[in-house]
Design an enzyme around this catalytic site. Structure first.
Site, PDB file in Angstrom:
ATOM      1  N   TRP A   1      -7.787  -7.269   4.204  1.00  0.00           N
ATOM      2  CA  TRP A   1      -6.368  -7.607   4.423  1.00  0.00           C
ATOM      3  C   TRP A   1      -6.241  -8.752   5.430  1.00  0.00           C
ATOM      4  CZ3 TRP A   1      -2.914  -5.482   1.281  1.00  0.00           C
ATOM      5  CH2 TRP A   1      -3.132  -4.200   0.758  1.00  0.00           C
TER       6      TRP A   1
ATOM      7  N   CYS B   1       0.819  -1.212   0.000  1.00  0.00           N
ATOM      8  CA  CYS B   1       0.000   0.000   0.000  1.00  0.00           C
ATOM      9  C   CYS B   1       0.859   1.270   0.000  1.00  0.00           C
ATOM     10  CB  CYS B   1      -0.885  -0.028   1.246  1.00  0.00           C
ATOM     11  SG  CYS B   1      -1.781   1.502   1.533  1.00  0.00           S
TER      12      CYS B   1
ATOM     13  N   ARG C   1     -14.321   1.703   5.502  1.00  0.00           N
ATOM     14  CA  ARG C   1     -13.495   0.661   4.905  1.00  0.00           C
ATOM     15  C   ARG C   1     -12.409   0.236   5.892  1.00  0.00           C
ATOM     16  NH1 ARG C   1     -15.243  -0.453   0.161  1.00  0.00           N
ATOM     17  NH2 ARG C   1     -13.580  -1.981   0.013  1.00  0.00           N
ATOM     18  N   PHE C   2     -11.942  -0.978   5.736  1.00  0.00           N
ATOM     19  CA  PHE C   2     -10.958  -1.540   6.670  1.00  0.00           C
ATOM     20  C   PHE C   2      -9.565  -1.350   6.081  1.00  0.00           C
ATOM     21  CE2 PHE C   2     -14.915  -4.121   6.901  1.00  0.00           C
ATOM     22  CZ  PHE C   2     -15.345  -3.677   8.146  1.00  0.00           C
ATOM     23  N   THR C   3      -9.072  -0.116   6.204  1.00  0.00           N
ATOM     24  CA  THR C   3      -7.846   0.240   5.482  1.00  0.00           C
ATOM     25  C   THR C   3      -6.585   0.150   6.338  1.00  0.00           C
ATOM     26  OG1 THR C   3      -8.224   2.570   6.031  1.00  0.00           O
ATOM     27  CG2 THR C   3      -9.054   1.816   3.902  1.00  0.00           C
ATOM     28  N   VAL C   4      -5.462  -0.032   5.669  1.00  0.00           N
ATOM     29  CA  VAL C   4      -4.143   0.207   6.249  1.00  0.00           C
ATOM     30  C   VAL C   4      -3.614   1.478   5.593  1.00  0.00           C
ATOM     31  CG1 VAL C   4      -3.545  -2.188   6.772  1.00  0.00           C
ATOM     32  CG2 VAL C   4      -3.058  -1.290   4.489  1.00  0.00           C
TER      33      VAL C   4
ATOM     34  N   GLU D   1      -5.219   7.661   8.912  1.00  0.00           N
ATOM     35  CA  GLU D   1      -4.982   8.562   7.779  1.00  0.00           C
ATOM     36  C   GLU D   1      -3.471   8.825   7.689  1.00  0.00           C
ATOM     37  OE1 GLU D   1      -6.441   9.861   5.099  1.00  0.00           O
ATOM     38  OE2 GLU D   1      -4.518  10.857   4.828  1.00  0.00           O
ATOM     39  N   SER D   2      -2.866   8.289   6.645  1.00  0.00           N
ATOM     40  CA  SER D   2      -1.400   8.307   6.556  1.00  0.00           C
ATOM     41  C   SER D   2      -0.811   9.717   6.578  1.00  0.00           C
ATOM     42  CB  SER D   2      -0.940   7.580   5.293  1.00  0.00           C
ATOM     43  OG  SER D   2      -1.446   8.232   4.139  1.00  0.00           O
TER      44      SER D   2
ATOM     45  N   TYR E   1      -5.355   5.634  -9.034  1.00  0.00           N
ATOM     46  CA  TYR E   1      -6.503   4.787  -8.634  1.00  0.00           C
ATOM     47  C   TYR E   1      -7.749   5.181  -9.409  1.00  0.00           C
ATOM     48  CZ  TYR E   1      -4.029   2.607  -4.723  1.00  0.00           C
ATOM     49  OH  TYR E   1      -3.169   1.860  -3.960  1.00  0.00           O
TER      50      TYR E   1
END
Ligand SMILES: N[C@@H](CCC(=O)N[C@@H](CS)C(=O)NCC(=O)O)C(=O)O
Length: 320
Positions: free
Chosen positions: A89, A56, A125-128, A143-144, A193
């Site tokens: 994931w 990611c 959503r189940f985000t990394v 949030e990166s 994306y």
């Protein structure tokens, strides 16, 4: 932990909806707390855990900054399997892909289990990437762009002088960095994306043109320069780099961003990308092309139904 609620429309990317005109819109991140001295989430060694995928780009931002700042002993990290399937994931317990790790805190099967542990009614959503607080058993932030800002300053009191002094968002260059981030995100980071996940020809064509417009801009800015802003390494470099390093191996083919390649058409961007990769270990050590390529080509069966991962380009990154 298992749930009886059907959350598959959040975990299964093949069920993700695009808008009526076929364009892809990314949902905003849900956990937006900050680690800061005196706050609810105080900076403490060993208290926070970072969950990432090497695949990611957003997670890779956080891995790079964690290493640049020397936070390895302060913030622990777990890497998930790159094969994001119907349950999202997986950890190694659910998919023992080489380099994937078990969840050390709860032995979870999937990232989804941790989000639902925090809030069984979670509707996002189940985000990394995301940061877990072991003291309160909750997610601090997913949030990166905010995680890298925390890493930049929050732990400085615990760091050796040289690492504390490293500032990736220096006050005197903030306006310049902000101005670059403002177009790099929509045109390049998220732009690829939007090209790749478009479900109608017009939406794809509009998106891909924007991507290459953004690359043309970056090429001009980098002419004869080592860094994007302020004549020094900043978060603007980190944020652009994570997309550029994936461009030739993934986005050219999988996301149909194929007007040109970085190595073939953007000599200044390529020089800048290679220098960061080969000269600064935080960049190379945070990059795993096996995870990157497997993730995209395996995890999006609506785009690549056979799940075949292309062999090229060779090499992944050209030598200096
Ligand atoms: N805004 C978030 C985006 C994170 C994100 O979208 N991560 C992707 C992987 S590259 C993810 O986990 N997607 C899973 C999903 O949407 O189901 C950030 O920058 O941290």
């Amino acid at each position: 932990m298992t749930t009886t609620r059907d959350t598959s429309h959040f975990s299964d990317i093949t069920k993700m909806k695009s808008s009526a005109d076929g364009s892809f819109n990314r949902a905003p991140s849900s956990f937006r707390n900050f680690i800061e001295p005196g706050g609810k989430f105080a900076p403490e060694k060993g208290r926070y855990h970072l969950y990432v995928s090497y695949a990611c780009p957003w997670a890779t931002r956080t891995l790079i900054v964690r290493k640049l700042k020397g936070l390895e002993d302060i913030i622990s990290v777990t890497v998930v399997s790159p094969r994001m399937g119907a349950n999202g994931w997986p950890f190694a317990a659910a998919d023992a892909f080489p380099g994937a790790e078990a969840d050390p805190l709860f032995g979870a099967q999937h990232v989804r289990d941790l989000y639902l542990r925090v809030n069984p009614e979670y509707e996002g959503r189940f985000t990394v990437p995301f940061i877990w607080d072991k003291a309160n058993n909750t997610i601090v932030n997913n949030e990166s762009s905010e995680i890298i800002r925390m890493f930049n300053t929050a732990f400085n009191d615990m760091l050796p002088a040289d690492k504390a002094a490293l500032d990736l968002y220096p006050t005197e260059h903030r306006a310049e960095i902000d101005a670059i981030n403002e177009w790099v995100y929509p045109e390049i980071n998220n732009g690829v994306y939007r090209a790749g996940f478009a479900t109608q020809q017009e939406a794809y064509e509009a998106a891909v043109k924007i991507v290459f417009g953004g690359l043309d801009k970056a090429e001009k800015i980098l002419k004869g320069k080592d860094y994007l802003a302020g004549g020094r390494l900043t978060e603007a470099d980190v944020r652009l780099w994570v997309t550029i390093i994936r461009f030739d191996p993934v986005y050219v083919g999988h996301f149909k961003c194929n007007f040109n390649t970085i190595r073939g058409g953007y000599p200044e961007i390529n020089r800048w990308m290679k220098a960061l990769y080969w000269k600064i270990p935080a960049f190379k050590d945070s990059t795993d092309f096996h995870h990157i390529k497997t993730h995209y080509y395996w995890s999006h069966p609506t785009i690549n139904a056979t799940r075949i991962v292309p062999v090229g380009p060779v090499p992944d990154v050209e030598p200096l």
